[in-house]
Structure formats: C-alpha cells, structure tokens
Design a protein around this motif. Sequence first.
Motif, PDB file in Angstrom:
ATOM      1  N   ALA A  13       0.907  -1.103  -0.005  1.00  0.00           N
ATOM      2  CA  ALA A  13       0.011  -0.090   0.018  1.00  0.00           C
ATOM      3  C   ALA A  13       0.924   1.176   0.012  1.00  0.00           C
ATOM      4  O   ALA A  13       0.641   2.305  -0.773  1.00  0.00           O
ATOM      5  CB  ALA A  13      -0.825  -0.078   1.224  1.00  0.00           C
ATOM      6  N   SER A  14       1.985   1.295   0.664  1.00  0.00           N
ATOM      7  CA  SER A  14       2.852   2.406   0.776  1.00  0.00           C
ATOM      8  C   SER A  14       3.548   2.424  -0.474  1.00  0.00           C
ATOM      9  O   SER A  14       3.565   3.738  -1.105  1.00  0.00           O
ATOM     10  CB  SER A  14       3.894   2.031   1.969  1.00  0.00           C
ATOM     11  N   VAL A  15       3.936   1.463  -1.273  1.00  0.00           N
ATOM     12  CA  VAL A  15       4.591   1.588  -2.470  1.00  0.00           C
ATOM     13  C   VAL A  15       3.423   2.301  -3.364  1.00  0.00           C
ATOM     14  O   VAL A  15       3.677   3.149  -4.410  1.00  0.00           O
ATOM     15  CB  VAL A  15       4.921   0.383  -3.123  1.00  0.00           C
ATOM     16  N   HIS A  16       2.056   2.046  -3.509  1.00  0.00           N
ATOM     17  CA  HIS A  16       1.450   2.290  -4.360  1.00  0.00           C
ATOM     18  C   HIS A  16       0.914   3.826  -4.080  1.00  0.00           C
ATOM     19  O   HIS A  16       0.872   4.698  -4.963  1.00  0.00           O
ATOM     20  CB  HIS A  16      -0.072   1.637  -4.153  1.00  0.00           C
ATOM     21  N   THR A  17       0.983   4.400  -2.860  1.00  0.00           N
ATOM     22  CA  THR A  17       0.832   5.595  -2.561  1.00  0.00           C
ATOM     23  C   THR A  17       2.045   6.472  -3.300  1.00  0.00           C
ATOM     24  O   THR A  17       1.918   7.429  -3.791  1.00  0.00           O
ATOM     25  CB  THR A  17       0.759   5.709  -1.051  1.00  0.00           C
ATOM     26  N   LEU A  18       3.252   5.799  -3.034  1.00  0.00           N
ATOM     27  CA  LEU A  18       4.326   6.664  -3.458  1.00  0.00           C
ATOM     28  C   LEU A  18       4.649   6.771  -4.866  1.00  0.00           C
ATOM     29  O   LEU A  18       5.103   7.756  -5.543  1.00  0.00           O
ATOM     30  CB  LEU A  18       5.588   6.220  -2.763  1.00  0.00           C
TER      31      LEU A  18
END
Length: 816
Positions: free
Chosen positions: A512-517
């Motif tokens: 989820a963090s990678v998607h946001t970034l």
Amino acid sequence: MPDAGQGAGHTAGTAMAAVDAHGVVVAWGREAERLSGLSATDVIGRCAGRLLADPEVILRAPAFTDRSRRGDGWSGTAGLRRADGSLLDVYLRVCPLTERDGGVRWLVTATEMTTVPSWPMNGAGVQALLTGAPIGIAVRDTDLRCTWVNDALALQDGIPREKRLGRRLTEVLPGPEAESVEAVMRLVLKSGEPLVDHEYRTWMSTNPQQEHSFSTSFFRLDDADGRTLGVCAMSVDVTDRQRARERLAVLSEASTRIGTTLEVMRTGQELADLAVARIADFVAVDLAESVALGEDSLARLGSTNGYVPAFRRAGVASIHAGNPESLWSRGDVVSVPAPSPFTEVLASGESHLEPVVNASRGTWLDRDQGRSDRMRTHAMHSLMIVPIHARGAVLGVAVFFRMGDSVPFEADDLRLAEELVARAALSLDSARRYVREHAAALALQRNLLPGRLDGGVAVEVASHYVPADTQSGVGGDWFDVIPLSGARVALVVGDVVGHGINAAATMGRLRASVHTLANMDLCPDELLAHLDDTISRLDAEDSGTPGRVGAEAGTTCLYAVYDPATRRCTMARAGHPPPVVISPQGRVWVPDLPAGLPLGVGPASFEAVDLELPEGCVIAFYSDGLVETRDQDIDAGIRRLGTVLARPDRPLDELCTAAFDTLPTRALEDDATLLLARTRSLMPSQIATWDLPHDPVVVAHARALATAQLTGWGLEALTATTELIVSELVTNAVRHGAGSITLRLIRHEVLVCEVTDASDSVPRLRHARPTDEGGRGLFLVAQLSSRRGTRHSSTGKTVWAEQEINMPGPLRTLEA
C-alpha cells in the motif's frame, strides 16, 4: 469353556490332601507339609482321623452318614496334630470326588484359623459363600473327565453339574475353544507346571448372542508317590475386564488413526473407518455444512421453526463393500428428518440409544421411507446417534448401526462410541479451524497481491509465486505492476523478512505504501528513500506495541519505471537481487545496478540507473527464494535463471513455469517470486510534442495545435474538453511556471495531455468561491479528466491529465 466347579477355590496358604473311601490319606500337598510339619511319606497310607484331635467331628457329619447327602461335603473347624505334638486350629473343607467306577474320594482343604474370617464358618455359611463365589472350580482326572465341580461354574455358563460330571469338556461344549483348553490341561498334566491366567473367549449356550471372556488357571494333583491324579481348573469370568481392554485399545488406535490431516472431510472418514467392525456394522459421519466448509458452527444446532441446518456426509463405512446401506455418498448433502432422533440429539446435545429400532406405524421411520427401506433391506436393527461437539459447539452427528445377527447395542457400547467421538471431535474442530484460518489467509493473500496484472501499452507481463509456507499458502514476497502517467508503468518486487501470515500482513502494508508513493510519480531512488523512512517509522511503532514484532526492517525491494515513449527503464534497488535482462536475440545480461541497503536497517541512500532497452526485451524481477538454495549460491542461481529465460520468443507464462521447474523438488526454504515483463514501445505517430514560448498569447496557439492533432487522430469527440484542458494547463504554466513550455499529447489506451515547464512549484486544486475571479482552472481539469496529477524531474515539473478515448454519450456537463 469355563471349567470350574462347586466349592471355594483355594489361595496361597491353603493345604490340600486327598482321602479315599476308607479314610486313608492318598495325596498330601506341599502346603499340607508346611502346615503340619509332616511329610507326604509320613502321612500317605495312614488314617486321616489320626491327624485330627477329634475325628468324630467329621464322621458325624451328614455327608458321611447319609449317602444322599454326600455331595454336600462338610466344612468347619478342627484341631490338626502337628509333627511336634502341638495342636493347630484349622478350617477344614471336605468335598467328594467321584471316581469313574462310582467310587468316592474326598478332597480336603485346610486353612489356619488366623487367615479365616472371624464370622461363624458353619456348613450353611460356607455353602452360601460357595454358591455366590465368582470363581468356578472343577477337578478332572487324567482322562480330563470331570470328577468334581462347584456351583459357581454353572452360574458362569449355565451348564448343570450333572451334565458336566463324568464328561470331558469337549463333550459338553464342543468347539475349538474347548479343544484349546483341553490342550492346555494336557500340557499341565504332562509338565506339572501350573498355568495361570489363560484367557479365551466363547459363546455361552444360555446367551448365544453375547460373547464371554474367561481367565482360567490350572494345576496338577499328585499323590505321595508322584502319581498324577488329575488337574484342577479355577475359572473367572473376565468379560468386563476384556471389554475395558478393548475400549482402551480402540481409543489408543483412534489417537493414531483419526486426525492424521487437517482436512475436515478426511477426518470424518477416518472416524467412520475406525468404528466399523469395532463398534458397529455401519457408520456414517454427518457434519453441519458450515463445519465442512470451515465456517463457524452454532453453539447448538437443531430444528428452529421447522428449519434444520444442512448437513453433509463427511464419512461412511460398512462391513459390506460399497456401503450399500447408505442413501448418500461422501460429500452429498444429507436429509435430516424432523422430528426424529437426529434433531433431538442436535437440539439436546445428548446421545440416542435404540437397542431395537422401532419402525412401527407412526414413528419417525414410518415417515422416512428411504431410510426405512434401506434398514429393512439390510436388517439394520440397532441404532446409536452420538453428537459430535467440541469447545461448546455441536459439529454434527455420528450414526452407528448393527445389522443381521449382531447383538443389539448396550450402554457400554454407547459409552465407547461417545469416548471415540469425543476424541474425533477435537480433531474435527481443529481441522475446521484450520480450514477457516487457511481460507482467511488465502483471502488475505488474494487481496494483497494483484488479481490481474496489466502492463498497458508499455509491457506484457506474467508472474508466478510459490510461498514457502505451503500449509497456509501465504508469504512475504510481493510484486506489482502500477500504471503511471504518460503511458509509463512501474514494476516492483519485494521480499519481507520471514514468511507466513505475519509476513503477508507486513507485505500488505508495504504494498500500500508503494502504491501511494508511486502515485506521486517519484523517481525510483526517491521512492525507495521515502519507503525507507516509512518502514523505519512503522518499525518503531510496532516495537512499542505489546504483542507485535516489527517485521518491515530488512525488507528488500526493486523498483523500476519503464517509458514506452522513450524505451527507457529507470530502476533502483534496496538490497534486492538485480534484474535479469534478455534481449530479443536471447542474450542474457545483468545490469550493473548499485545494491543499496535493505529498507529500515539504518541511514541509506539509493542510486537509480537509466537503461535504454530495445522493444521485445524480457526483464525478470524475482526474489532470492527463486535463485538461492542451501546447495547453490545466489550467483549460480541467477545464471540458472538466465539460462532458462534465454528464449524470449516463448510465451511469458511458459517461461515462468520453466523457471520454477528448475527448483529442487524438496520444500522451498523461502518464498519464491518471478515477475516477467516484455517491453513494448509507442509509435512516433502516437506522440505529438510542441515547444512553446513563455508568453500568454501562446495559449490560443496551443489550443489550435491540439485541435488539429485530434482531428488527425480521429478524436474529434474529445476536441472541446481537450481545448479546455490544454488552455488551463498552458495558462497555469505561463502564470506560475518558468522557462520554456512543452506541450505533449499521447494517444494510446487513453488520451494524455502533458504540459512541462522549468518550475518546481506544485499546482494545487482550489475550490473557488462564487465571488472569486480565478482559481477554477485545475478544478475544471479534474472534472473533465479521468486522472490528473503532477510529476517532477531534474529539469522541472510536468502537469498531466488523462481522458478516456472510448467515452460514450455526450460530454459531461460542468457543475456550476
């Protein structure tokens, strides 16, 4: 066959002797020698009366004065003359032994009064004791014909004394068991060695449906000259003890045969297989359908307002091949009649025992024609229904039937069935819980990993993932393909420390963090730096939370961005294995990509590398579980992977399968992931680019350029919205940007409009008030586009917007 007779059996400390019809001692046992101090040589041949202080006590007994009372024998106390002349008070028991020629001998037993109970030992008392004694005694001659028997043996097997006297055991109870007992008696007669606790089973004529178990001990009778007189047998009915042993044996076997797997249906079949022949002739295990599917069970199942929960047959077994008695096969939904003993058991949680099934008119069976016909066809006459419950929940029922000549069920059978089902219930509940947790874990994995990979116009993609934890089917590896602006695509693969459901949960947070970034359109090195900061913060939070262990630290990741317009791929890695690139001609090479530190382990910097790739290249992103094994280092594994993938013309799915086929057959030591991407490129005719001066008058010219290009592409339907988008973006670049302005249109699956300037300021969406003269530009762009955003580069920023090309119907109207 129990071979016992009439009279009390002796125990240790009881002296035995034999006297002929004239009162002369003809046999003298070793215990008699100890008790009197007289040896057999001293006594045999002498009158027995001389050994007693008052022989008249015995001679006046009716057994010696009245021939019709001879069979009663005599018992009482008397003084025994010892070798040293002293008198010893003993308890005597005199019993007749009938010879084959009709003559009589007497068996005399003597016990010290110190070992005899203090209550009166008169003849009537002893007779009452012997009548109720549980031990049967029989004396046989050397031809194994019965010469004396007590009442206890008749109570055991129902054979009267007169039928047994003068006959061999095989003449009274013919059969293999009797022959076995006679073989044992012959062995004792020959060797002289007593045999204790010889067990055997037999069916009694008085109760042919009930099998009995007996324990019999044998010892030889000798006279003073060592001549063998016969053999004495003492028998005890040990049926209850034998049944207890059998119950323990069944329960012990159940501990190894039931619950060998964590599969609900298989555990139900194991219960049925074990119970057949040991308890019943036919067994069925029916579980609530929710239990069979691993779902939660109710605290108590039953009929509510006429509704009965659905049941599924988990196990069925029979003494007959093919289970002809069963209406349903394994896995079938079972009909539960209501009302019936089944629903009563489910509602009450108590077992049901029906020794003789009542199938008369008006009963539940009379209303269940299918079951009734099967029971009548197969002579199913005795029934037990036992609820399967564990940890407060009723999971289903186990049904036991006996058929044909089998004896009806008894209370002991029900207790054994309940114990067996109770043990199986724990295994069934564990299997149910595992199925539920396994399903939850798989659902977690399915929701955490991408369901369908789509590389758009940039790349063709395929993937394969195998977790090391095959029990739960989840792990900590992850991969993703994320669409970016300008037809670009981000390719990412990562590996969380450990495997299993905890690693999978950690992986979900990182994904989820990678998607946001990624949605921020960061360069790969910047994205990894931000992800490193995020992991360090999450790890610090987890370390301060009781019961939670931070698993993010040590995570490795490889992030790449591919642009089909320029065929350039920019990538950076954080401690992850480097990608493998295969050219269209099959040449394999590994880019020289700085490794970087794993995420969350400390201050780190990441370096990106920019590669230009020809169309048709295959890029392999993978985790170390695919290339590193206990017997092979990672470099050898990478070479092995490159060799397998050196055929880029093959379909990507086939290449994925081939790569995993090279792994060792033993279980994986770590999760293994492979993501393959075959590069594509945009044709020059799909891209239109214009450099514009930094001047307000250029806005109208930009609209005209865009309109003309849309006409050339046949996208006249998007002209109005595109003019507005171009106008607003170029106007913002002129007012708030710096340097020269570049307008680019890209036509692929969507229409992309990009405006680039040299400023690094970030345009912000505002909600203008009705009295404001400006501030509505980005709001209009957001309303007219399907996606919009801003990305930064070393030379400035790019503001972009996308529109769906195949948008049906009239254009969306703007809200006032």
